[in-house]
Design a protein around this motif. Structure first.
Motif, PDB file in Angstrom:
ATOM      1  N   ALA A  38      -3.052  -0.597   1.042  1.00  0.00           N
ATOM      2  CA  ALA A  38      -2.052  -0.730  -0.029  1.00  0.00           C
ATOM      3  C   ALA A  38      -0.667  -0.964   0.564  1.00  0.00           C
ATOM      4  N   PHE A  39      -0.318  -0.224   1.600  1.00  0.00           N
ATOM      5  CA  PHE A  39       1.026  -0.335   2.185  1.00  0.00           C
ATOM      6  C   PHE A  39       1.178  -1.630   2.984  1.00  0.00           C
ATOM      7  N   ILE A  40       0.092  -2.055   3.638  1.00  0.00           N
ATOM      8  CA  ILE A  40       0.146  -3.324   4.376  1.00  0.00           C
ATOM      9  C   ILE A  40       0.304  -4.488   3.387  1.00  0.00           C
ATOM     10  N   ALA A  41      -0.448  -4.412   2.272  1.00  0.00           N
ATOM     11  CA  ALA A  41      -0.331  -5.463   1.251  1.00  0.00           C
ATOM     12  C   ALA A  41       1.086  -5.489   0.674  1.00  0.00           C
ATOM     13  N   ALA A  42       1.658  -4.304   0.415  1.00  0.00           N
ATOM     14  CA  ALA A  42       3.022  -4.231  -0.128  1.00  0.00           C
ATOM     15  C   ALA A  42       4.010  -4.841   0.869  1.00  0.00           C
ATOM     16  N   TYR A  43       3.817  -4.563   2.145  1.00  0.00           N
ATOM     17  CA  TYR A  43       4.725  -5.131   3.171  1.00  0.00           C
ATOM     18  C   TYR A  43       4.622  -6.661   3.171  1.00  0.00           C
ATOM     19  N   ILE A  44       3.372  -7.180   3.130  1.00  0.00           N
ATOM     20  CA  ILE A  44       3.182  -8.642   3.134  1.00  0.00           C
ATOM     21  C   ILE A  44       3.872  -9.273   1.913  1.00  0.00           C
ATOM     22  N   LEU A  45       3.794  -8.555   0.775  1.00  0.00           N
ATOM     23  CA  LEU A  45       4.415  -9.078  -0.446  1.00  0.00           C
ATOM     24  C   LEU A  45       5.940  -9.112  -0.354  1.00  0.00           C
ATOM     25  N   TYR A  46       6.514  -8.083   0.267  1.00  0.00           N
ATOM     26  CA  TYR A  46       7.973  -7.933   0.226  1.00  0.00           C
ATOM     27  C   TYR A  46       8.684  -8.283   1.532  1.00  0.00           C
ATOM     28  N   GLU A 124      22.240   0.689  11.858  1.00  0.00           N
ATOM     29  CA  GLU A 124      22.558  -0.718  11.613  1.00  0.00           C
ATOM     30  C   GLU A 124      22.587  -1.041  10.116  1.00  0.00           C
ATOM     31  N   GLY A 125      22.428  -0.015   9.282  1.00  0.00           N
ATOM     32  CA  GLY A 125      22.527  -0.212   7.830  1.00  0.00           C
ATOM     33  C   GLY A 125      21.215  -0.488   7.136  1.00  0.00           C
ATOM     34  N   MET A 126      20.094  -0.325   7.850  1.00  0.00           N
ATOM     35  CA  MET A 126      18.782  -0.564   7.234  1.00  0.00           C
ATOM     36  C   MET A 126      18.224   0.759   6.699  1.00  0.00           C
ATOM     37  N   THR A 127      18.437   1.018   5.414  1.00  0.00           N
ATOM     38  CA  THR A 127      17.953   2.268   4.815  1.00  0.00           C
ATOM     39  C   THR A 127      16.731   1.971   3.940  1.00  0.00           C
ATOM     40  N   MET A 128      16.144   3.025   3.410  1.00  0.00           N
ATOM     41  CA  MET A 128      14.970   2.877   2.531  1.00  0.00           C
ATOM     42  C   MET A 128      15.268   1.973   1.341  1.00  0.00           C
ATOM     43  N   SER A 129      16.538   2.075   0.833  1.00  0.00           N
ATOM     44  CA  SER A 129      16.868   1.384  -0.420  1.00  0.00           C
ATOM     45  C   SER A 129      17.645   0.077  -0.206  1.00  0.00           C
ATOM     46  N   THR A 130      17.720  -0.385   1.040  1.00  0.00           N
ATOM     47  CA  THR A 130      18.489  -1.615   1.296  1.00  0.00           C
ATOM     48  C   THR A 130      17.864  -2.820   0.595  1.00  0.00           C
ATOM     49  N   SER A 131      16.551  -2.946   0.718  1.00  0.00           N
ATOM     50  CA  SER A 131      15.862  -4.082   0.089  1.00  0.00           C
ATOM     51  C   SER A 131      14.371  -3.752  -0.036  1.00  0.00           C
ATOM     52  N   PRO A 132      13.636  -4.537  -0.832  1.00  0.00           N
ATOM     53  CA  PRO A 132      12.176  -4.297  -0.897  1.00  0.00           C
ATOM     54  C   PRO A 132      11.532  -4.387   0.487  1.00  0.00           C
ATOM     55  N   PHE A 133      12.043  -5.271   1.347  1.00  0.00           N
ATOM     56  CA  PHE A 133      11.507  -5.379   2.714  1.00  0.00           C
ATOM     57  C   PHE A 133      11.650  -4.055   3.467  1.00  0.00           C
ATOM     58  N   THR A 134      12.846  -3.461   3.420  1.00  0.00           N
ATOM     59  CA  THR A 134      13.063  -2.221   4.190  1.00  0.00           C
ATOM     60  C   THR A 134      12.241  -1.070   3.605  1.00  0.00           C
ATOM     61  N   THR A 135      12.143  -1.028   2.262  1.00  0.00           N
ATOM     62  CA  THR A 135      11.346   0.044   1.641  1.00  0.00           C
ATOM     63  C   THR A 135       9.894  -0.046   2.102  1.00  0.00           C
ATOM     64  N   SER A 136       9.327  -1.270   2.037  1.00  0.00           N
ATOM     65  CA  SER A 136       7.910  -1.411   2.408  1.00  0.00           C
ATOM     66  C   SER A 136       7.719  -1.138   3.908  1.00  0.00           C
ATOM     67  N   TYR A 138       9.556   1.026   5.839  1.00  0.00           N
ATOM     68  CA  TYR A 138       9.628   2.475   6.090  1.00  0.00           C
ATOM     69  C   TYR A 138       8.418   3.223   5.540  1.00  0.00           C
ATOM     70  N   VAL A 139       7.934   2.800   4.370  1.00  0.00           N
ATOM     71  CA  VAL A 139       6.772   3.497   3.784  1.00  0.00           C
ATOM     72  C   VAL A 139       5.547   3.299   4.673  1.00  0.00           C
ATOM     73  N   LEU A 140       5.311   2.047   5.101  1.00  0.00           N
ATOM     74  CA  LEU A 140       4.127   1.754   5.930  1.00  0.00           C
ATOM     75  C   LEU A 140       4.199   2.469   7.284  1.00  0.00           C
ATOM     76  N   THR A 141       5.281   2.254   8.011  1.00  0.00           N
ATOM     77  CA  THR A 141       5.360   2.831   9.361  1.00  0.00           C
ATOM     78  C   THR A 141       5.597   4.350   9.297  1.00  0.00           C
ATOM     79  N   GLY A 142       6.275   4.797   8.235  1.00  0.00           N
ATOM     80  CA  GLY A 142       6.517   6.238   8.074  1.00  0.00           C
ATOM     81  C   GLY A 142       5.216   6.996   7.830  1.00  0.00           C
ATOM     82  N   PHE A 143       4.364   6.459   6.922  1.00  0.00           N
ATOM     83  CA  PHE A 143       3.079   7.137   6.676  1.00  0.00           C
ATOM     84  C   PHE A 143       2.204   7.110   7.931  1.00  0.00           C
ATOM     85  N   HIS A 144       2.293   6.015   8.695  1.00  0.00           N
ATOM     86  CA  HIS A 144       1.536   5.984   9.950  1.00  0.00           C
ATOM     87  C   HIS A 144       2.052   7.083  10.886  1.00  0.00           C
ATOM     88  N   GLY A 145       3.370   7.230  10.951  1.00  0.00           N
ATOM     89  CA  GLY A 145       3.969   8.271  11.789  1.00  0.00           C
ATOM     90  C   GLY A 145       3.509   9.672  11.384  1.00  0.00           C
TER      91      GLY A 145
END
Lengths: 202, 118
Positions: A38-46, A124-136, A138-145
């Motif tokens: 699910a998270f990989i698909a979301a990353y590919i989408l965004y 560098e200003g890349m937060t969870m809410s910066t863009s759909p790209f950054t959200t996807s 952080y969610v993907l790599t964060g859950f892996h972490g």
């Protein structure tokens, strides 16, 4: 005595003659494929959705040499856990503990690298809410972490229990099941490394 | 392959007698030398991936090669480190079921969201 041993053995086997714990671990791994899918698909989408921050995108933000070293360390930690299993199968508990600890340390180095990477990105200003790209991302790599952190705790628990002599029964099965979890975390990163870091976004 | 098949007779037993539970425990695990060889191959494949990233090659060539290398690494870890090459087929089915389900579901999701987004 033999009957007791038979009863104890039957407790841990399914009607297929398989270990309940190992079967459970494989069912869990099967379900985790859907979780990470699910998270990989979301990353590919965004991956191409940069919102109001087009300067923060995969071509400008990732540090490939750094992540390559982290990836190498995580791959080698998988080797560490199979060497721990091989030692457990030979009844060499001292060597098993050494490899379990080495694997946990390699996992900690990987996780520390991820924390450092996130810290740099935030600076560098890349937060969870910066863009759909950054959200996807952080969610993907964060859950892996989080999964890596749980794996480290499991490895250290095995190491500590073995050290105080509380891992004498079914040591091989327990190390193998924790090893399966660790390898799964590794194969998820194999996919993430390529999909997120190496494949060009454009 | 050291796969062990479970026949219907194995599970149900004969002539109404008690079920005969077959032993599905692995009969073979790789040696330490094999594990180290697989680890070395994984390291080389990762180095190749990073080299491909930096090589000045068209994405139409790089991307399929990166995907092929990733699949190769994935299969090596699953078959040797996770012992699916030597273990029961039942375990293999759980992994493939999860992967096929995830693949179908999320490919459909990506296509549908892509269509909806125009």
């Amino acid at each position: 005595m033999a009957a007791e041993a038979g009863a104890a053995s039957a407790e841990h086997e399914t009607s297929l003659g398989l270990s309940n714990e190992k079967l459970g671990m494989w069912v869990f791994i099967g379900s985790e494929c859907l979780f990470f899918g699910a998270f990989i698909a979301a990353y590919i989408l965004y991956v191409g959705s940069y919102g109001d921050a087009p300067e923060i995108n995969p071509t400008t933000i990732y540090d490939i040499p750094f992540t390559s070293v982290s990836t190498f360390i995580l791959l080698m930690s998988s080797l560490g856990v199979v060497l721990a299993l091989a030692a457990a199968q030979q009844g060499n508990h001292r060597q098993m503990r050494t490899w379990l600890l080495a694997t946990a340390i390699m996992g900690t180095v990987f996780l520390s690298g991820q924390v450092y990477e996130f810290t740099v990105f935030m600076a560098e200003g890349m937060t969870m809410s910066t863009s759909p790209f950054t959200t996807s991302f952080y969610v993907l790599t964060g859950f892996h972490g989080v999964h890596v952190a749980i794996g480290i705790l499991l490895l250290l628990t095995l190491w500590a229990r073995s050290l105080v002599g509380k891992l004498e029964r079914r040591t091989t099965d327990i190390v193998e099941n924790v090893g399966l979890y660790w390898h799964f975390v590794d194969i998820v990163w194999i996919v993430i490394f390529t999909v997120v870091y190496l494949i060009p976004a454009e | 392959m050291a796969d062990t098949e479970i026949s219907e007779q194995d599970v149900t037993g004969q002539e109404g007698g008690p079920a005969q539970v077959p032993s599905e425990e692995p009969t073979h695990h790789p040696s330490v030398g094999e594990y180290v060889e697989i680890g070395a191959i994984l390291a080389v494949l990762t180095a190749l991936e990073v080299a491909l990233y930096y090589a000045n090659i068209a994405p139409s060539i790089t991307i399929p090669m990166l995907i092929a290398l990733t699949i190769a690494k994935f299969i090596l870890v699953v078959l040797w480190f996770m012992h699916l090459r030597f273990d029961s087929k039942v375990f293999r089915r759980f992994l493939w079921a999860g992967m096929v389900l995830a693949g179908l579901l999320y490919t459909a999701a990506i296509v549908l969201v892509g269509i909806a987004a125009g």
